[in-house]
Structure formats: C-alpha cells, structure tokens
Write an enzyme that holds these catalytic residues in place. Structure first.
Site, PDB file in Angstrom:
ATOM      1  N   HIS A  25      44.849  46.670  39.170  1.00 13.78           N
ATOM      2  CA  HIS A  25      43.441  46.867  39.527  1.00 13.78           C
ATOM      3  C   HIS A  25      42.649  45.808  38.768  1.00 13.78           C
ATOM      4  CE1 HIS A  25      39.497  49.292  39.587  1.00 13.78           C
ATOM      5  NE2 HIS A  25      39.716  48.775  40.793  1.00 13.78           N
ATOM      6  N   HIS A  67      41.580  58.588  40.780  1.00 13.69           N
ATOM      7  CA  HIS A  67      41.330  57.311  41.453  1.00 13.69           C
ATOM      8  C   HIS A  67      41.868  56.178  40.583  1.00 13.69           C
ATOM      9  CE1 HIS A  67      38.368  53.860  42.095  1.00 13.69           C
ATOM     10  NE2 HIS A  67      39.063  53.912  43.217  1.00 13.69           N
TER      11      HIS A  67
END
Length: 321
Positions: free
Chosen positions: A114, A37
């Site tokens: 991110h 992930h």
C-alpha cells in the site's frame, strides 16, 4: 505501554464458534462481520523502493527526497496498528489484501503493498493459518483485490501458496446462499478466498471477485460517506454475493498536502470516527442489511465488538456478548 480499547485482546477470538445455533444456521451473507481495510499495513518497509501502485510523481519525490518522503508515506500508507493475529483475536474476520512483486527482484516472492511494501504474503498467510489451527470454528474472508507487477508465474506461485498453507481449510466456490457456519463447520472449511484476477478462474477453491462487491465512496467527507453506504446497501445484490460496506474515508492529494506531518490517522480518521461509528451502530444485519463492515485502525474504537453485537438484532432477546 500503549493502551487499547476494550475488545482488543483475545476476547473475540472464538466469536463465530460461540454464536447461537439460530445464527450459525443462517446464510453468512446475513450476519454482521467485522473487517479491516488495507489489513496488512501495520508494518511497511521504508528501506524498499516505493511500490508500483504509486503514481509517477510520488515515485519521483521518493527518489529525490527518499528519507523525508518515505516518512510521510508511512503516515499515509498505514491504516492499521494491529498484526493479523491481533486483528483475529479482536474479532476481525475479513481481510482486504493488495499484493505485488518487487520489480527487478529475482524469484517469485510476493508482498503486501500500500504505497510501500509490507511483509511477504507467505508470512501473513502462515500467521492467519496458525490462528485458525487453534480456533477451529472461526472463518476468515481473504479478499485479494489488487495485484501489481505480477506476471503469470507470480499468480501461479500465489495460488499454489494459498493451497499449500491452507489446504483442506479452503472453501470451494459454490452458492453464496448455501454458506452457513454450520455448513462450513461440517466441511471443516475455514477460509474463503476471493481472487480478483482471471488467473483464479480455473481453481475451484478461489471465489470470483463479483461474489464480494465492496463499493468505494472515495470521499473525505463523513456525511457523504454515510449517505453512500446507505445508498449502496439499498442496492445490495439480492442473490449470489456477500457485501462489504467500506466505512472508510479516502485522502486526496490536497488532503495529504494539508495534513502532511499528521498522517491519515490523526488528520482524517480520528476526528471523523464518531460520525462513522454512529452509522455502524445504527445498522442491522439480515436480509437487505449489512454484512461485512470494514474500518481503518480497528483498534481506535470498540469496532469489532460493535459490529459483532449487531447480530443481537437477529436473535431477539438472546444476547451474544
């Protein structure tokens, strides 16, 4: 030196190529495949501005308290410790990729993102391609599912980059049911790219996002997560797609506030890993079973090995590892 659990190293660098012929002839949608992930977050750039994927109040705090705020963001943005090569050597074959241009930057460079910017996408793709050059029977899923601050020119640049780096290794979009390892090996395909944006629709080597659904539990509770994973597996598409089980917990604003100095790994992931990994170990691939399973910090447990070994149930007494 930091120690890593068994399975981290290159023990699984050729696991797909080592599968028994019964499994290499099965549709890849029926095999268990380990994934990561936010796969690229092993390094983020604290010197760059906060990413355009963040809410306005986060950008404000980062501007007001730059050094402190970014140190906190690093702890909550990083979900992996291993580089792409290290993940590939460990057996990871699915990569969750979010990308962005840098607002105000000249040129069309694209970065992983991110919260904070990571490496350039080109560097990451080259690292993956270098591994594939050395491991001819290994196949990767590259899932480009979030895009930020990118205009049409940026998308053209990214799509051209994918074709330049991987060339004939890119698998043409076709029936998911026809994708077996035997088929991929015969065609010398090693990369299946999913492009969740309309810019990819006219390119035969880009697969649409609806062929790889990845239901998201969006919870901090491990029991709610496992219930969600069970429910979405039961509802898994019978035809036409792969399937991603996201075995991850998602922090909320109050989670971050409570665990501010600890970060995602120590405050949320490590203490809940036993529950999550118990769910993973209990799964079976095959029709109606798991396919791709993703995790944060794939090096904290024997994650890749555990997922790969699930395929033993498809081959009776024959052990894969």
């Amino acid at each position: 030196m930091k120690t890593r659990p068994a399975g981290i190293g290159n023990a699984n660098a050729n696991w797909m190529g080592s599968l028994p012929s019964k499994l290499s002839a099965m549709p890849l949608k029926h095999l268990a495949v380990p994934g990561s992930h936010d796969s690229f977050t092993y390094w983020v750039d604290v010197s760059a501005p906060v990413g355009p994927d963040q809410k306005a109040y986060v950008k404000y705090l980062a501007t007001m308290f730059s050094v402190v705020a970014k140190k906190v963001m690093v702890r909550w943005s990083m979900t992996q410790n291993l580089t792409f090569k290290e993940q590939l050597d460990a057996g990871i074959r699915y990569f969750d990729l979010r990308v962005s241009a840098k607002p105000g930057e000249l040129g069309n460079d694209i970065y992983f993102i991110h919260g904070l910017f990571g490496h350039t996408v080109r560097d990451g793709l080259i690292e993956i391609n270098t591994f594939l050059t050395r491991h001819k029977k290994e196949v990767v899923f590259l899932d480009f599912n979030h895009y930020y601050a990118m205009n049409a020119e940026h998308h053209v640049n990214l799509i051209n980059m994918l074709q330049q780096v991987f060339g004939p290794r890119l698998c043409t979009n076709c029936s998911v049911e026809s994708i077996t390892l035997d088929f991929l090996w015969e065609k010398k395909y090693q990369v299946i790219v999913f492009y969740h944006h309309t810019s990819g629709q006219s390119h035969p080597v880009l697969w649409p996002g609806n062929k790889i659904p990845a239901p998201w539990a969006n919870t901090t509770k491990p029991n709610k997560l496992t219930q969600f994973l069970d429910t979405t597996l039961k509802d898994r598409n019978k035809q036409g797609s792969f399937h991603v089980s996201q075995a991850i917990l998602t922090p909320r604003a109050n989670t971050v506030a409570k665990g501010l100095v600890w970060g995602l790994r120590y405050y949320l992931v490590e203490k809940n890993l036993p529950t999550i990994m118990s769910w993973v170990e209990a799964q079976k691939p095959g029709v109606g079973g798991v396919n791709i399973i993703t995790s944060d910090f794939v090096d904290l447990t024997d994650f890749a090995n555990i997922v790969i070994k699930l395929n033993n149930s498809l081959f009776g007494a024959c052990r894969l590892i």
